[in-house]
Design a protein around this motif. Structure first.
Motif, PDB file in Angstrom:
ATOM      1  N   LYS A   1    -110.466  49.917   5.647  1.00 58.15           N
ATOM      2  CA  LYS A   1    -110.501  49.052   6.833  1.00 58.15           C
ATOM      3  C   LYS A   1    -110.939  49.845   8.055  1.00 58.15           C
ATOM      4  CE  LYS A   1    -106.911  45.860   5.352  1.00 58.15           C
ATOM      5  NZ  LYS A   1    -105.468  45.658   5.394  1.00 58.15           N
TER       6      LYS A   1
ATOM      7  N   LYS B   1    -115.536  53.042   9.948  1.00 52.73           N
ATOM      8  CA  LYS B   1    -115.250  51.621  10.098  1.00 52.73           C
ATOM      9  C   LYS B   1    -115.200  50.960   8.739  1.00 52.73           C
ATOM     10  CE  LYS B   1    -119.568  49.880   9.636  1.00 52.73           C
ATOM     11  NZ  LYS B   1    -119.042  49.645   8.317  1.00 52.73           N
TER      12      LYS B   1
ATOM     13  N   GLN C   1    -126.471  54.336  18.187  1.00 54.36           N
ATOM     14  CA  GLN C   1    -125.608  54.669  17.048  1.00 54.36           C
ATOM     15  C   GLN C   1    -124.911  56.013  17.197  1.00 54.36           C
ATOM     16  OE1 GLN C   1    -127.646  54.586  13.374  1.00 54.36           O
ATOM     17  NE2 GLN C   1    -125.794  54.903  12.213  1.00 54.36           N
TER      18      GLN C   1
ATOM     19  N   ASN D   1    -122.380  45.206   5.708  1.00 52.95           N
ATOM     20  CA  ASN D   1    -122.180  46.359   6.570  1.00 52.95           C
ATOM     21  C   ASN D   1    -122.949  46.229   7.873  1.00 52.95           C
ATOM     22  OD1 ASN D   1    -120.307  47.976   5.658  1.00 52.95           O
ATOM     23  ND2 ASN D   1    -121.640  49.475   4.689  1.00 52.95           N
ATOM     24  N   LEU D   2    -124.164  45.774   7.745  1.00 49.61           N
ATOM     25  CA  LEU D   2    -125.013  45.670   8.909  1.00 49.61           C
ATOM     26  C   LEU D   2    -124.374  44.717   9.905  1.00 49.61           C
ATOM     27  CD1 LEU D   2    -127.657  47.132   9.229  1.00 49.61           C
ATOM     28  CD2 LEU D   2    -128.815  44.983   8.774  1.00 49.61           C
TER      29      LEU D   2
ATOM     30  N   SER E   1    -117.916  54.638  13.975  1.00 51.09           N
ATOM     31  CA  SER E   1    -118.726  53.895  13.013  1.00 51.09           C
ATOM     32  C   SER E   1    -118.604  54.515  11.627  1.00 51.09           C
ATOM     33  CB  SER E   1    -120.181  53.877  13.453  1.00 51.09           C
ATOM     34  OG  SER E   1    -120.682  55.196  13.446  1.00 51.09           O
ATOM     35  N   LEU E   2    -118.401  55.792  11.619  1.00 48.01           N
ATOM     36  CA  LEU E   2    -118.254  56.446  10.328  1.00 48.01           C
ATOM     37  C   LEU E   2    -117.070  55.869   9.565  1.00 48.01           C
ATOM     38  CD1 LEU E   2    -118.501  58.636   8.181  1.00 48.01           C
ATOM     39  CD2 LEU E   2    -117.432  60.215   9.766  1.00 48.01           C
TER      40      LEU E   2
ATOM     41  N   LYS F   1    -115.409  48.617   5.403  1.00 50.34           N
ATOM     42  CA  LYS F   1    -116.468  48.413   4.445  1.00 50.34           C
ATOM     43  C   LYS F   1    -116.388  46.981   3.964  1.00 50.34           C
ATOM     44  CE  LYS F   1    -114.966  51.816   2.134  1.00 50.34           C
ATOM     45  NZ  LYS F   1    -114.771  52.718   1.011  1.00 50.34           N
TER      46      LYS F   1
ATOM     47  N   LEU G   1    -121.657  56.419  18.830  1.00 49.59           N
ATOM     48  CA  LEU G   1    -120.494  55.785  18.216  1.00 49.59           C
ATOM     49  C   LEU G   1    -120.041  56.515  16.967  1.00 49.59           C
ATOM     50  CD1 LEU G   1    -121.359  52.046  18.384  1.00 49.59           C
ATOM     51  CD2 LEU G   1    -119.138  53.013  18.910  1.00 49.59           C
ATOM     52  N   SER G   2    -120.558  57.691  16.807  1.00 51.04           N
ATOM     53  CA  SER G   2    -120.539  58.284  15.478  1.00 51.04           C
ATOM     54  C   SER G   2    -119.204  58.178  14.750  1.00 51.04           C
ATOM     55  CB  SER G   2    -120.934  59.754  15.578  1.00 51.04           C
ATOM     56  OG  SER G   2    -119.940  60.444  16.298  1.00 51.04           O
ATOM     57  N   LEU G   3    -118.151  58.636  15.375  1.00 53.21           N
ATOM     58  CA  LEU G   3    -116.931  58.744  14.589  1.00 53.21           C
ATOM     59  C   LEU G   3    -116.343  57.399  14.242  1.00 53.21           C
ATOM     60  CD1 LEU G   3    -115.518  61.849  16.296  1.00 53.21           C
ATOM     61  CD2 LEU G   3    -116.269  61.633  13.943  1.00 53.21           C
TER      62      LEU G   3
END
Lengths: 604, 491
Positions: free
Chosen positions: B166, B112, B102, B119-120, B109-110, B114, B105-107
């Motif tokens: 989005k 991404k 995780q 979400n999962l 995924s932050l 909704k 992928l931080s940025l």
């Protein structure tokens, strides 16, 4: 509106649909987590939740236990937890210990990237499911809809954070798609303009099905356009009840002093309450008379029983008695509330307070008012009330003289604590309590000159000094809009002449007067000077001027940053006068205490 | 964030959270309700008085049984203990495999999407996507195609997608120019949520000197950034920012604000002392100095008084037990306190009211009002009297007050002064009309009668005769006046 003929007021659209939408959304969210679960609710979401659902609704969807999210760690035996919270970083931080559980976090009404960032930083992003409980609008009554966003005011006006603008736009969009299309949109204020633009964009993004409009015009107004009105003490019944007992989501808790028993009663205050609906908009001085008349009528109705035969009594009991008893209960509650108000208000020297407020509004006996405020501070009477008077003085006088500012501030800090340095800093930032800058003193002179000379000269003088932002210009506005009726005329509060009745005939609320003027003129033409004094940002968009049906007489007024019950009463009065009906949409119901409390820095 | 096991156990025992199950309670309540209704249906015919229970059935009653607020209250209040395992929060060493990758992928995924309700799910999708495209085929594919994956949204489109919630990645905005363009479009869209999102990215990807420099000319973005840091309590960075902007007063206030969260009084005092050197405005600087002096004094007074109270040496503490410690109270409250307990101390002591008045330059009016209220509270009428008495240059005794006598009467009356005391001060009110109305309100008959006499108003006097008690001294006095032929009545 243009033809001031009185007509019957038009039928109000049915807003209960909004409640159903919110409830369905909630159920959908609860079903995301099948099986038994515990539900944690943020404290200030309980009242809104109560208005749309009850325990059996939750139980049907397998909610086992209910908890309040408080300032302590979260503990639950259940493996499945559902949270209803606001998008606040501090609250999100509390979720972090809930590892190894199935967790769904429902954010009211929108999620913020800032909260997601915190979740990511703490390493729980992805472990929990977050979703939005898009519950934008809560109808509090037939003509009041609340966004239930009290923090809107501080976030937007003090911090300058525009995070709620899109939410306000979405709320408007929802109303537009359910009850629109709107034919005219007016507004004033920076936030109003942004909200309007956000709404426009959402309309363009989505699609509007053609439908019969139920709402014609919309008026958007920022709270900072008019700070004077919410700072004044309320004297209309509903406003007074809010000032004293605090109405929460249309519900008030009357304590033992009102119920004259040893327990408190929670009462819904809305148009369903037959007694309340008749007195809510009345000036307090009329309420007692009305209540005692009502009590006499009730007595007569009860007395009918005497001399009935058994058959008649049977009919009486089955048909009338219940209604009478309900009325009886309501009546005794409101009488109790009125008595309690009377007691509190005489103890606090309410009359003197009102007199000072009226002087400030009128710009009369300012020195006396200042020494009243000083004494008020010296005696350590309520912090909020002292602040309120200081702000009212500053807003009406365009700031305090440096000498007065320093001395009042010093005395305030002595009486209520030096920590209030932060409060003063906030109030200055917002322009609510400021020191006059050198040179500005001329505006005071200008207002005096304005009284002597004619309006034109005063206007020119005003021009010269209006370049400075964040000035309230209240005197000039008051003169131009005739907000303070001449004091030598008698004002009969039983037969209100104009909206000034909500302040005992001493002041027409600026916000409502603006709305009246703009609707009458179908725009801002002729009000250029006024909007300039209000720092601009006015707009009027005519989408469709052909409409000539009932919807045209339904006007939606959206207050960004909160509105008071007094303003709602004034708009109801205006609606009756003009044969139209106002629907008030507000980010929250406010009053002077809520407004000022939001600007204080509470200990963290 | 993560508590040790022992802490949890500790907490558990003291926890006030008690479970509440609907199943038991609800049944009881419905049974109770049924029986109440049954009783009521009988009573309704007999009893005319309003009964509470009727309310339950009608819609206007606020929170009927079964409402949510009610139920939550029950959860908190019910004292039943349920046997539960303190199974939480456990921190396991085993983490779901999802977590490991995780951080990388931080940025993306932050920011991404909704997608409602999953979400999962969508996260896994993104992950799958990346692993496939990032690791396997990268060598063979042309760079342009890789770029295509990162998605080639323009700043405007990116802002729009952010607004709609989005999926979007900000990582491609690498040049300063691109970053600022993104920020400016976010500001133009008036969406605070998006502005903050962009700022978080900028904070992570720009050094603070550059970020601060660029924010200076972007007021809206700046305010969002300040608010974000206030909320995340990033005090250090916030102070740095304010300093770099030259907003020294804000720096001072922000630091001073922290004193509110310090519980220990000695630490608090030391902290406020350390604030004295902060760049406040001269005026505020004096206020903070006062705050420090006051705290210092309160600590001394509190320690001494606590001892005196315990030892029982000072009788006043027994007669009027202290309600709360004086620590952290405002100055005027402290003065009031000292007027109650230390009134006659010599000016040299810390707790002497006169000393406090001098040290903090309390205005005469303010001082009078406070002393008056405190001495009246103790019913020390002699002190009250002395407060107002001064000699004029001829040595004549005269009553003088910086407060209006109307206010004096008000304060005395609130402290339940007897009529005799009130009368003296009502008599000193200058304005005749006001004097009469006050005298009537507080039943100071003599003053009313004398004023009417002076006004030579027979009618009013006769009217007033009806209000006094029959056969009282007042009535006699009125009769005497009315019979006095020397007075030339005006009516």
């Amino acid at each position: 509106m243009a033809h001031g003929v009185r007509r019957d007021s038009p039928k109000v659209p049915d807003f209960s649909l909004l409640k159903r939408l919110a409830r369905d959304q909630l159920i959908y969210l609860l079903e995301q987590l099948p099986g038994k679960k515990d539900l944690f609710i943020e404290a200030d979401l309980m009242s809104p939740l109560d208005r749309i659902a009850n325990v059996s609704t939750l139980k049907q969807h397998e909610v086992d236990k209910l908890y309040k999210v408080e300032n302590k760690p979260i503990i639950s035996a259940s493996d499945q937890l559902c949270f209803l919270i606001r998008p606040r970083i501090q609250t999100v931080n509390k979720m972090l210990i809930c590892k190894n559980k199935s967790l769904i976090i429902c954010i009211f009404p929108v999620q913020f990237y800032a909260c997601e960032a915190v979740m990511e930083e703490q390493g729980i992003f992805g472990d929990v499911t977050t979703d939005e409980w898009a519950f934008y609008l809560l109808p509090l009554d037939d003509d009041i809809i609340s966004l239930e966003l009290p923090e809107f005011f501080r976030d937007n006006f003090l911090a300058g954070d525009q995070r709620w603008v899109r939410t306000a736009g979405s709320a408007l969009h929802l109303l537009h798609s359910l009850y629109g299309p709107f034919s005219k949109i007016y507004g004033i204020g920076r936030c109003s303009k942004m909200t309007y633009e956000s709404w426009r964009k959402q309309v363009e993004e989505g699609e509007q099905r053609p439908r019969q409009a139920e709402i014609g015009s919309v008026f958007l107004i920022d709270r900072d356009v008019d700070f004077v009105t919410p700072l004044c003490s309320q004297v209309v019944y509903e406003g007074l009840v809010d000032d004293i007992f605090k109405i929460k989501c249309g519900c008030v808790e009357f304590g033992p002093d009102v119920t004259s028993s040893d327990k408190s009663i929670k009462v819904m205050l809305n148009s369903q309450d037959k007694v309340f609906s008749e007195i809510r908009n009345e000036h307090f001085s009329n309420v007692f008379g009305f209540l005692s008349q009502k009590a006499r009528n009730l007595q007569t109705a009860y007395d009918k029983r005497q001399g009935m035969d058994i058959q008649q009594i049977k009919v009486f009991v089955s048909e009338e008695l219940k209604g009478l008893k309900q009325e009886h209960r309501l009546l005794s509650l409101h009488i109790g509330a009125s008595e309690s108000i009377m007691k509190k208000k005489t103890k606090q020297d309410f009359q003197e307070l009102l007199k000072t407020e009226h002087c400030l509004l009128e710009g009369f006996e300012i020195r006396e008012s200042i020494s009243f405020i000083e004494e008020h501070i010296n005696r350590q009477v309520s912090t909020i009330e002292s602040l309120k008077l200081l702000c009212l003085l500053s807003v009406t006088e365009n700031g305090l003289l440096p000498k007065d500012y320093r001395s009042l501030k010093a005395q305030f800090l002595q009486s209520y604590g030096v920590d209030h340095l932060l409060t003063f800093s906030n109030l200055r930032q917002l322009g609510l309590l400021v020191e006059q800058q050198p040179g500005e003193t001329l505006t005071v002179m200008e207002s005096k000159v304005g009284k002597l000379v004619n309006d034109k000269t005063a206007g020119k003088l005003t021009d010269a000094f209006s370049s400075l932002a964040k000035k309230s210009n209240f005197r000039a506005l008051s003169r131009k809009l005739n907000l303070v009726p001449k004091s030598d005329e008698e004002y009969d509060l039983r037969v209100p002449r104009d909206m000034a009745y909500i302040f005992s005939g001493a002041y027409v609320p600026l916000s409502c007067k603006l709305i009246e003027q703009v609707l009458e003129r179908d725009g801002w033409t002729g009000l250029e000077e006024i909007s300039r004094l209000l720092n601009g940002h006015e707009f009027a968009v005519i989408v469709d001027s052909k409409q000539e049906n009932d919807a045209d007489r339904i006007i939606l007024v959206m207050f960004l940053g909160g509105c008071t019950f007094s303003e709602i009463s004034a708009l109801r009065f205006l609606g009756k006068e003009k044969g139209c009906k106002f629907i008030v949409v507000t980010t929250a119901i406010t009053n002077s205490s809520r407004l000022l409390e939001a600007l204080m820095d509470t200990p963290v | 964030m993560m508590k040790s096991k022992a802490d949890e156990e500790d907490y558990w025992n003291s926890s006030k959270f008690k479970a509440f199950t609907f199943d038991d309670e609800d049944d009881e309540f419905s049974r109770l309700k049924e029986s109440k209704q049954a009783v009521n249906s009988i009573r309704q015919l007999v009893d005319d008085d309003d009964d509470e229970d009727d309310v339950e059935k009608v819609s206007w009653s606020g929170e009927p049984v079964g409402s949510i607020s009610w139920s939550v209250k029950e959860t908190a209040a019910s004292n039943q203990r349920t046997d539960r395992e303190p199974a939480f929060p456990k921190i396991t060493t085993e983490r779901p495999p999802l977590n490991k990758s995780q951080s990388g992928l931080s940025l993306s995924s932050l920011f991404k999407g909704k997608n409602k309700g999953g979400n999962l799910q969508s996260f896994t999708d993104t992950l799958g996507d990346t692993s496939v495209r990032l690791f396997a085929p990268e060598l063979r594919k042309p760079k342009s195609e890789y770029k295509d994956f990162v998605s080639d949204w323009t700043p405007v489109e990116t802002v729009q997608r952010l607004q709609q919630g989005k999926a979007v990645s900000l990582e491609k905005f690498r040049s300063l120019q691109d970053k600022l363009l993104l920020l400016d479009f976010a500001v133009a869209a008036h969406d605070g949520n998006v502005i903050t999102a962009v700022l978080i990215y900028l904070k992570r990807s720009l050094c603070k000197e550059v970020l601060f420099r660029e924010l200076e000319s972007r007021q809206t973005a700046l305010r969002h950034f300040i608010h974000y840091m206030t909320e995340t309590r990033d005090q250090r960075l916030l102070l740095e920012l304010l300093r770099s902007l030259g907003r020294t007063e804000d720096v001072a206030l922000l630091q001073y604000k922290e004193n509110k969260s310090i519980k220990d009084e000695n630490k608090r005092r030391d902290f406020v002392k350390s604030c004295l050197s902060l760049p406040f405005s001269p005026e505020d600087s004096a206020h903070v100095q006062d705050h420090y002096t006051l705290l210092e004094r309160q600590i001394i007074i509190e320690a001494a008084d606590q001892r005196a109270e315990r030892d029982g040496k000072m009788e006043i503490f027994q007669r009027f037990p202290r309600k709360a410690p004086i620590l952290n109270m405002p100055l005027i409250t402290t003065l009031y306190y000292c007027c109650l307990y230390h009134y006659n101390e010599s000016e040299g002591t810390y707790s002497s009211p006169l000393n406090i008045r001098q040290t903090f330059k309390i205005s005469e009016k303010q001082y009078f009002a406070t002393v008056l209220a405190a001495r009246a509270k103790l019913k020390a009428w002699a002190d009250v009297d002395a407060l107002f008495t001064s000699r004029n240059w001829l040595g004549m005794m005269k009553k003088r007050s910086p407060l209006s006598f109307q206010r004096v009467v008000d304060i005395l009356q609130k402290n339940s002064a007897p009529t005799q005391v009130l009368q003296e001060y009502v008599g000193l009110v200058d304005d005749a009309e006001l004097r009469i109305s006050l005298a009537q309100k507080h039943k100071c008959h003599d003053i009313v009668i004398n004023t009417f006499r002076d006004m030579k108003d027979r009618q009013l006097l006769m009217e007033y005769r009806k209000k006094v008690e029959r056969g009282s001294a007042e009535e006699k006095k009125i009769d005497q006046l009315l019979n006095n032929v020397q007075i030339r009545w005006k009516n």
